[in-house]
Design an enzyme around this catalytic site. Structure first.
Site, PDB file in Angstrom:
ATOM      1  N   LYS A  26      56.280 106.233 112.836  1.00 29.32           N
ATOM      2  CA  LYS A  26      57.287 105.421 111.981  1.00 29.32           C
ATOM      3  C   LYS A  26      56.698 105.096 110.558  1.00 29.32           C
ATOM      4  O   LYS A  26      55.572 105.180 110.407  1.00 29.32           O
ATOM      5  CB  LYS A  26      57.221 103.839 112.711  1.00 29.32           C
ATOM      6  CG  LYS A  26      58.153 103.085 111.996  1.00 29.32           C
ATOM      7  CD  LYS A  26      58.140 101.568 113.011  1.00 29.32           C
ATOM      8  CE  LYS A  26      59.223 100.759 112.134  1.00 29.32           C
ATOM      9  NZ  LYS A  26      59.258  99.430 112.950  1.00 29.32           N
ATOM     10  N   SER A  72      63.747  98.142 114.594  1.00 29.77           N
ATOM     11  CA  SER A  72      63.578  98.855 113.264  1.00 29.77           C
ATOM     12  C   SER A  72      63.093 100.294 113.519  1.00 29.77           C
ATOM     13  O   SER A  72      63.064 100.897 112.540  1.00 29.77           O
ATOM     14  CB  SER A  72      62.871  98.003 112.312  1.00 29.77           C
ATOM     15  OG  SER A  72      61.631  97.924 112.714  1.00 29.77           O
ATOM     16  N   SER A 129      61.032  95.678 117.841  1.00 30.85           N
ATOM     17  CA  SER A 129      61.708  96.809 117.115  1.00 30.85           C
ATOM     18  C   SER A 129      61.070  98.185 117.848  1.00 30.85           C
ATOM     19  O   SER A 129      61.572  99.325 117.353  1.00 30.85           O
ATOM     20  CB  SER A 129      60.893  97.102 115.711  1.00 30.85           C
ATOM     21  OG  SER A 129      61.679  96.208 114.761  1.00 30.85           O
TER      22      SER A 129
END
Ligand code: GLN
Length: 473
Positions: free
Chosen positions: A71, A147, A172
């Site tokens: 990420k 996310s 997330s």
């Protein structure tokens, strides 16, 4: 082939990590043109790394040569890391996040940074200014979730052994895993060092794993865990042998089914799939009973957003066009310069969160909002503690709905979007380990079931998810 078999093969004679990595990079480019899951593909970095691995005399490492995506909010030395934000454009970290370093020590090859909502602010990976919105692998008109949307989406489409590092503040990892039909494992707060993470909210942020199978996610978490002197909140707890759990013994599970998360606001299709999955576990011998978490259901969202945004607004104060990321032409006095840089480079959602967070902790309002939310948090933790006296895991749908269409998301108000985190926020607020695992499909879209366990009881969620995976697969 999963990561375990891959690591065995890649350690064998004649395996060229460089050759394999080149093939994977080419495939990733192609996949990304279609799905936009990757913010950048770190080709040079990956090629260099794979050559180094090939040169090593003795081949070892549990992830030897394994392609890993990360990420964007995790820093990697020399690779642009922006947490999905325009304001950090061009930022090249001077060191690598501890979690990623640990994976590299096991032979992992970082191939890409994945797309995410700016600073983690979102549930659908639509709060993105820098690049195209990542698309759901099952329906290109739908969201990947957020996310860590890019990590989950890419894990679902990658047709080669691969795992991804995600991050969760309020859900997330679990949310995109649920929407994309993969496994998302979030550890207890403190289990994995946050050193090198671009923070959203320090008391909530957790680095975790996204993978196709429970065992791979467990391995990734096992390898990232442990005390780190660079993060004083990391815990001395020994990294458990999570990947050795085989989850075949459903009889040991005492599952508390959270009543509120099957009620109002949860789509009937999702409820049905989640219930069926739990029933299957019951038929395998798990003890299943209903449990009620009224405080978490009622106050979780409000407490979470007040605390998360209060922390976020202080974290974002450092992005002012001086030290990190973008620099603009210096005009006027510093106040004017900072305002200009921030208004130009933060998204509308980030601005909304800065304003809300600043307000909630402002003198005169602090007692009514931030402090109250902190008190509520303590009560919510107590409610969980009580529940874990009777259960090894709690279970409920990860998300109240299947991945929505972009056209539907556009119509939601910010508050409606925030309320989508109803089921994931409580375990995150309490810092509890949790996992989302695919429980089946509703109208052709994957539905995730979420298990949470008491603090540092990652073993319980991994066992429960592995047991479910075995019956649902
Ligand atoms: N959707 C939640 C939020 O917007 C959680 C995001 C996260 O865990 N990073 O805050």
């Amino acid at each position: 082939m999963d990561a375990f078999r891959f690591a065995k093969e890649s350690q064998g004679k004649g395996f060229s990590v460089e050759h394999h990595t080149a093939k994977v990079l080419e495939k990733s480019e192609k996949l990304n043109k279609r799905f936009h899951h990757l913010k950048l593909i770190s080709s040079d970095y990956a090629v260099k790394r794979s050559k180094e691995l090939d040169r090593q005399g003795k081949r070892s490492g549990r992830l030897f040569g394994l392609p890993v995506s990360v990420k964007d909010c995790l820093c990697i030395k020399g690779i642009e890391s922006t947490a999905g934000s325009k304001i950090l454009s061009g930022y090249l970290p001077v060191s690598t996040a501890t979690a990623v370093k640990k994976l590299e020590e096991e032979g992992a090859v970082v191939i890409a940074k994945t797309a995410q909502d700016e600073f983690g602010f979102g549930t659908f990976s639509t709060n993105i200014l820098e690049q195209k919105i990542p698309l759901n692998p099952f329906d290109l008109e739908r969201s990947c979730g957020g996310s860590s949307g890019g990590s989950a989406g890419f894990t679902a489409v990658a047709d080669f052994p691969h795992v991804s590092v995600g991050e969760s503040t309020g859900g997330s990892i679990a949310c995109p895993a649920s929407f994309c039909g993969v496994v998302g494992l979030t550890p207890s707060y403190g289990r994995v060092s946050r050193h090198g993470l671009i923070d959203y909210a320090n008391s909530l942020d957790k680095i975790g794993a996204i993978a196709k199978t429970v065992r791979e996610a467990a391995l990734l978490l096992e390898l990232m865990s442990g005390k780190d002197e660079k993060d004083s909140t990391s815990l001395p707890a020994e990294a458990e042998k999570l990947s050795e759990l085989n989850g075949t013994d459903a009889k040991k599970l005492r599952v508390g089914v959270v009543k509120e998360f099957f009620g109002a606001g949860i789509s009937s299709g999702v409820s049905k799939v989640a219930w069926n999955a739990i029933k299957q576990l019951e038929s395998e011998g798990a003890r299943v009973e209903e449990v009620s978490l009224p405080l978490n259901a009622k106050f979780g969202i409000a407490a979470y957003y007040l605390i998360a945004l209060s922390e976020a607004s202080t974290n974002l104060a450092r992005y002012c066009g001086m030290r990190y990321g973008v620099h603009e032409k210096l005009e006027g006095n510093f106040d004017e310069y900072f305002s200009m840089v921030r208004s130009k480079n933060f998204s509308k959602e980030s601005k909304r969160r800065i304003i809300l967070g600043t307000f909630a902790r402002m003198a005169g309002f602090r007692g009514a909002y931030y402090v109250r939310a902190m008190k509520a948090r303590t009560k919510l933790v107590e409610e969980f503690r009580k529940a874990f006296k009777s259960f090894t895991v709690l279970a409920h749908p990860t998300m109240p709905l299947v991945a929505p269409k972009f056209s539907e998301i556009e119509k939601l108000s910010p508050l409606q979007q925030y309320s989508m985190d109803l089921c994931t926020v409580p375990a995150n607020l309490a810092g509890l380990p949790h996992i989302s695992v695919n429980a089946g499909k509703s109208s052709g879209m994957p539905v995730g079931l979420m298990f949470s366990a008491d603090h540092l009881h990652e073993k319980n969620v991994v066992s429960a998810a592995a047991a479910l995976e075995a019956v649902v697969a």
